[in-house]
Structure formats: C-alpha cells, structure tokens
Design an enzyme around this catalytic site. Sequence first.
Site, PDB file in Angstrom:
ATOM      1  N   SER A   1      41.217  51.680  39.565  1.00 54.29           N
ATOM      2  CA  SER A   1      41.329  50.302  39.093  1.00 54.29           C
ATOM      3  C   SER A   1      41.778  49.315  40.170  1.00 54.29           C
ATOM      4  O   SER A   1      41.078  48.354  40.482  1.00 54.29           O
ATOM      5  CB  SER A   1      42.294  50.260  37.909  1.00 54.29           C
ATOM      6  OG  SER A   1      42.636  48.949  37.592  1.00 54.29           O
TER       7      SER A   1
ATOM      8  N   GLN B   1      46.883  50.702  36.208  1.00 53.86           N
ATOM      9  CA  GLN B   1      47.459  50.411  37.532  1.00 53.86           C
ATOM     10  C   GLN B   1      47.702  48.901  37.647  1.00 53.86           C
ATOM     11  O   GLN B   1      47.246  48.132  36.806  1.00 53.86           O
ATOM     12  CB  GLN B   1      46.474  50.846  38.627  1.00 53.86           C
ATOM     13  CG  GLN B   1      46.571  52.314  39.006  1.00 53.86           C
ATOM     14  CD  GLN B   1      45.656  52.671  40.161  1.00 53.86           C
ATOM     15  OE1 GLN B   1      44.567  52.129  40.286  1.00 53.86           O
ATOM     16  NE2 GLN B   1      46.084  53.603  40.993  1.00 53.86           N
TER      17      GLN B   1
ATOM     18  N   ASP C   1      52.676  56.313  44.007  1.00 55.94           N
ATOM     19  CA  ASP C   1      52.925  57.503  43.190  1.00 55.94           C
ATOM     20  C   ASP C   1      54.245  58.232  43.426  1.00 55.94           C
ATOM     21  O   ASP C   1      54.982  58.487  42.507  1.00 55.94           O
ATOM     22  CB  ASP C   1      51.796  58.506  43.391  1.00 55.94           C
ATOM     23  CG  ASP C   1      50.438  57.894  43.116  1.00 55.94           C
ATOM     24  OD1 ASP C   1      50.379  56.714  42.744  1.00 55.94           O
ATOM     25  OD2 ASP C   1      49.442  58.607  43.266  1.00 55.94           O
TER      26      ASP C   1
ATOM     27  N   TRP D   1      53.897  57.831  49.717  1.00 51.47           N
ATOM     28  CA  TRP D   1      54.557  56.532  49.558  1.00 51.47           C
ATOM     29  C   TRP D   1      56.027  56.569  49.957  1.00 51.47           C
ATOM     30  O   TRP D   1      56.803  55.700  49.570  1.00 51.47           O
ATOM     31  CB  TRP D   1      54.428  56.055  48.109  1.00 51.47           C
ATOM     32  CG  TRP D   1      53.023  55.715  47.729  1.00 51.47           C
ATOM     33  CD1 TRP D   1      52.106  56.555  47.167  1.00 51.47           C
ATOM     34  CD2 TRP D   1      52.349  54.461  47.899  1.00 51.47           C
ATOM     35  NE1 TRP D   1      50.908  55.899  46.965  1.00 51.47           N
ATOM     36  CE2 TRP D   1      51.027  54.616  47.405  1.00 51.47           C
ATOM     37  CE3 TRP D   1      52.732  53.219  48.418  1.00 51.47           C
ATOM     38  CZ2 TRP D   1      50.094  53.588  47.407  1.00 51.47           C
ATOM     39  CZ3 TRP D   1      51.804  52.185  48.414  1.00 51.47           C
ATOM     40  CH2 TRP D   1      50.507  52.380  47.918  1.00 51.47           C
TER      41      TRP D   1
ATOM     42  N   GLU E   1      43.996  56.034  54.900  1.00 52.70           N
ATOM     43  CA  GLU E   1      44.587  55.648  53.612  1.00 52.70           C
ATOM     44  C   GLU E   1      45.973  55.053  53.876  1.00 52.70           C
ATOM     45  O   GLU E   1      46.357  54.057  53.276  1.00 52.70           O
ATOM     46  CB  GLU E   1      44.681  56.893  52.740  1.00 52.70           C
ATOM     47  CG  GLU E   1      45.200  56.651  51.349  1.00 52.70           C
ATOM     48  CD  GLU E   1      45.312  57.954  50.546  1.00 52.70           C
ATOM     49  OE1 GLU E   1      45.093  59.032  51.135  1.00 52.70           O
ATOM     50  OE2 GLU E   1      45.636  57.877  49.354  1.00 52.70           O
TER      51      GLU E   1
ATOM     52  N   GLN F   1      38.833  55.277  53.832  1.00 54.98           N
ATOM     53  CA  GLN F   1      39.360  54.811  52.545  1.00 54.98           C
ATOM     54  C   GLN F   1      38.782  53.417  52.274  1.00 54.98           C
ATOM     55  O   GLN F   1      38.924  52.500  53.094  1.00 54.98           O
ATOM     56  CB  GLN F   1      40.889  54.761  52.641  1.00 54.98           C
ATOM     57  CG  GLN F   1      41.595  54.421  51.370  1.00 54.98           C
ATOM     58  CD  GLN F   1      41.808  55.626  50.447  1.00 54.98           C
ATOM     59  OE1 GLN F   1      41.544  56.771  50.824  1.00 54.98           O
ATOM     60  NE2 GLN F   1      42.278  55.361  49.246  1.00 54.98           N
TER      61      GLN F   1
HETATM   62  C1  9WN Z   1      46.431  58.958  41.588  1.00 55.98           C
HETATM   63  C2  9WN Z   1      43.155  55.900  44.978  1.00 55.98           C
HETATM   64  C3  9WN Z   1      44.584  56.093  44.506  1.00 55.98           C
HETATM   65  C4  9WN Z   1      45.441  54.811  44.668  1.00 55.98           C
HETATM   66  C5  9WN Z   1      46.913  55.070  44.456  1.00 55.98           C
HETATM   67  C6  9WN Z   1      47.340  56.232  45.345  1.00 55.98           C
HETATM   68  C7  9WN Z   1      46.501  57.469  45.033  1.00 55.98           C
HETATM   69  C8  9WN Z   1      46.021  58.948  43.068  1.00 55.98           C
HETATM   70  C9  9WN Z   1      46.312  60.317  43.658  1.00 55.98           C
HETATM   71  O1  9WN Z   1      45.135  57.177  45.259  1.00 55.98           O
HETATM   72  O2  9WN Z   1      46.747  57.871  43.698  1.00 55.98           O
HETATM   73  O3  9WN Z   1      46.089  57.761  40.989  1.00 55.98           O
HETATM   74  O4  9WN Z   1      45.612  61.262  43.267  1.00 55.98           O
HETATM   75  O5  9WN Z   1      47.227  60.466  44.462  1.00 55.98           O
HETATM   76  O6  9WN Z   1      48.689  56.500  45.187  1.00 55.98           O
HETATM   77  O7  9WN Z   1      47.647  53.895  44.748  1.00 55.98           O
HETATM   78  O8  9WN Z   1      44.994  53.842  43.752  1.00 55.98           O
HETATM   79  O9  9WN Z   1      43.136  55.366  46.275  1.00 55.98           O
END
Ligand code: 9WN
Length: 449
Positions: free
Chosen positions: A44, A117, A184, A377, A420, A435
């Site tokens: 999202s 999100q 996360d 993070w 990323e 990414q």
């Molecule tokens: C879970 C896609 C997403 C980002 C999030 C990031 C990571 C996912 C994961 O990747 O989350 O939603 O599997 O770790 O933390 O911010 O939207 O890039």
Amino acid sequence: MSTTDRPIALTPEEMAAQAVAVLRANDLGGWTKAAPRLYPHQWSWDSAFIAIGLARLDTRRAAQELRVLFAAQWATGMVPHIVFNPAASGYFPDPERWGITTAPARPSDALTSGMCQPPVHAIAAHAIWAIAQERGEAEAADATAFLREIYPRLLAWHRYLATERDPERSGLVTIYHPWESGADNSPAWDSALAAITVEDLPPYERHDLKHADPSMRPTMAEYDRYLWIVEVMRRGRYDEATTYRTNPFLVKAVWFSAIFVAANDALLEIAAIVDAPDADRAHIIEWRDRGLRGLDERWEANLNLCLDYDLRAASPIRVQVMGGFAPLVAGHLTPERRAAVLATLDGPAWLGHPRLRWPVPPSTSPEGPGFDPRRYWRGPTWPVMNWLFWWALRRAGETERADALRRASLNQLRGGGFGEYYEPFTGEPLGSLDQSWTAAMALDWIAEQ
Ligand code: 9WN
C-alpha cells in the site's frame, strides 16, 4: 576497497535511467511490485510513493497505480497493506495464511492482507495532479478526472482511520500490528511485542530469509509474534470491534498519525479541486485538527520527540526512533515546536551524529536503546523516509535543510543498486536491491534539481 570508499559513480542522468529501468522491470501491468524477489506483490504505502516517482514519467500510469490499489479497498474503507499478485508465490504470509475469505468486509475480487499501512495516498494523488498541470491541457484534464474518481475512495479511507481506528477520538491512529506502522521491527514495538504470549500458532516457514540476509531481518521471536497477531485477527474475521477487544497489540502510532494529518491537508486540496461538499471539508478539517492535538499530547519535552503510546500497557513508549519526528511530518508547527524538532534533528543523536556516512536520518537513533546499524528498522537509513523528511521540511519552509537532505540522499544512492535501506555508518545498501520506492524517490528528487 570497503563500501565506505566506493567512488560516487552515477551521474543524475545515469541514476534516472537506472531508476526507470527498475520501475519498468517491477511493473506488473498497471501496478508495481515493491521489489523483484523479496516483495513480489503490491504494497500500500510503497505504491503511493511509487506513484509519486512514476508521475515524473507518466501521470496516467501513476494514477493507475493508485486505481489498482484502491480497487482492493475493503467495505470498511480500509486500504489493505498488500494486494497479492496471483501470479507470484514465495512471500509469506500468503493469501491462505491471511484467510480473509471469512471477513465480511473483504473486497470481492482481490486477494489482500487484512491490515493497513500509513495513508500516503492523498499526498500521492495530489502530487500526480500537480505534476500533470505542467504537462498540457489533456494530461491536466485527465488528472482532474482521476481526482474526481479517487476522491470518494480517499474520503472513505480517511473516515475509516478517523473512526474505526480511533474510537477514543484521540486524534491518534491505533495500529494493530507492527507491519501497519511500516517500520516493522523498530525498537518502538519491542516492549509491546515482548508482552504477547504466543498461543496455538500453526507452523509456518519464512520465505523472507531465502531472499535476504537473516542478520538484517526480524528475528524468529518477532516473527512468531507477527504471525500470532495475524492469527488473532483472522480468527476474529478482521472485524474491527473484535480486533479492538481481543488484539494483543494496540498502539497509538505517532508517525502513522502524522502522515494522516498531512494526508488530510492533501485531501482538503483535492476536495477543493473536485468541488466536494462543504460537509466533507468540515470532516477533513476536524480529522486534521484532532490529529494535531493528539500529537501535541504525545510530545515528550525531555527527549524533544513525540512518543508512541501502548494502549495495552497504558504507557508511552520511550525510545528514540524516526517516528519521534511526527510533528515535522504533520506540519502546522508552532515556533517553539519547530525550534525543538529542528534542534533534535540537527543534534548528535540524529543528523549531527559523528559516525554517519551521509547526513540522512537513521530509522533509530545511534544514541538510543535498540539501535542496530544493519537490522531492518533498528538503525539503517531508508531513502523513502528521507523523502518524507525532505517533503516535510520543504512544506515547513525549511528550504535549505530540505535541499541539503535531498543532496545527501542522492549521494547515498550514487553507488547504484537502489537498496531497500542503507547502513548509516558505511552507506552500504542492505535488504532488497532494485527496491521500487527507492527508485521512485530518486526520480522525484532528480526532477527537482
Ligand atoms: C511486511 C514492502 C514492505 C514495506 C514495509 C517494510 C517491509 C514487509 C516485510 O516491506 O514490510 O509488510 O515483509 O517485511 O517494513 O515498510 O512497505 O517494501
């Protein structure tokens, strides 16, 4: 040669060409996967940032990105955090594990996750429209038509956040899961996660560890808890009231709430463009102003940061994470708050830290508990979050600071790869390469030069 010594290689033109190539390669035909292997579906808030970058190439394609995402909107107004690409496998939790088929509010023709999100979408929709205004009459008219089409969906999304996600009317959005924060495994969630007892969790296999270095990803203990929360929500058929009653994780998240405030400002501008009824505008203003008051109450003067609040533990979460800069993103700063936020940002715990490779904000302060320069993070810098800081600084009229941040962020990306996230002390790209949102932000910044 160490990564720190890697020569700055790409020119802006070369970087833009590579960014376009990444976005093309990750294009699923009207929507974009977040990353080639680790994240093969539509996320999202990734999509909102991606749309901002895509608008620099083609505003109609950018609008389509949001159209596809919002086609999966739930009956409650919730925009799901993942829309699954039926042709891709290899991500866990998969649609079966989310099990939204028993949820009355699910969308009828899309497979999605059952949570959301941060709401960057109104900001993205408005950015698409603003860029289209400079591209001639036909493109400008299409962008206005797009706003008319998406506005009711954006309004329903914001109403959902202001009501179902804030039954206390505190002005702060409640998140049900660390994944909803977007950050996360931030140390901000450690204490709330530690308090969770994992009960009869069905067995599972992680796929993320096949595509990324385990030392950079969340731990197994964290994953068990992530999956347990999903299990509790699934058993409650993703019913909001049930989740509010039974969920082991309930946090008032200030970064999410600040994005919601800024998105309400963007929605107000959209409402004016599409001639929305006055009653709508009154609601949006109410949501925004309530959000500003809510953030004000979470300001912690000793740390000069805003703090998340754990509803289950009934206590503020005292850690120095990027989300503490929520007032900057929300905007409407009083002179005192502006001075305090900027002093924190410039100080040794953040941009002034002597070991930073580039002066861009780490996800967690190197001075704070829980910092880890390589793990997700807990310390790495995220180009897309730099973009949000840059956007907020510019909105606040802090032009020089914003320019400096944009230059440093682009320098960080000159080594290529569109990571990323990045190691804050060495500048090494980490996590997934190519990414999408990193490439999109590069395009937007380069267009600003
Ligand atoms: C879970 C896609 C997403 C980002 C999030 C990031 C990571 C996912 C994961 O990747 O989350 O939603 O599997 O770790 O933390 O911010 O939207 O890039």
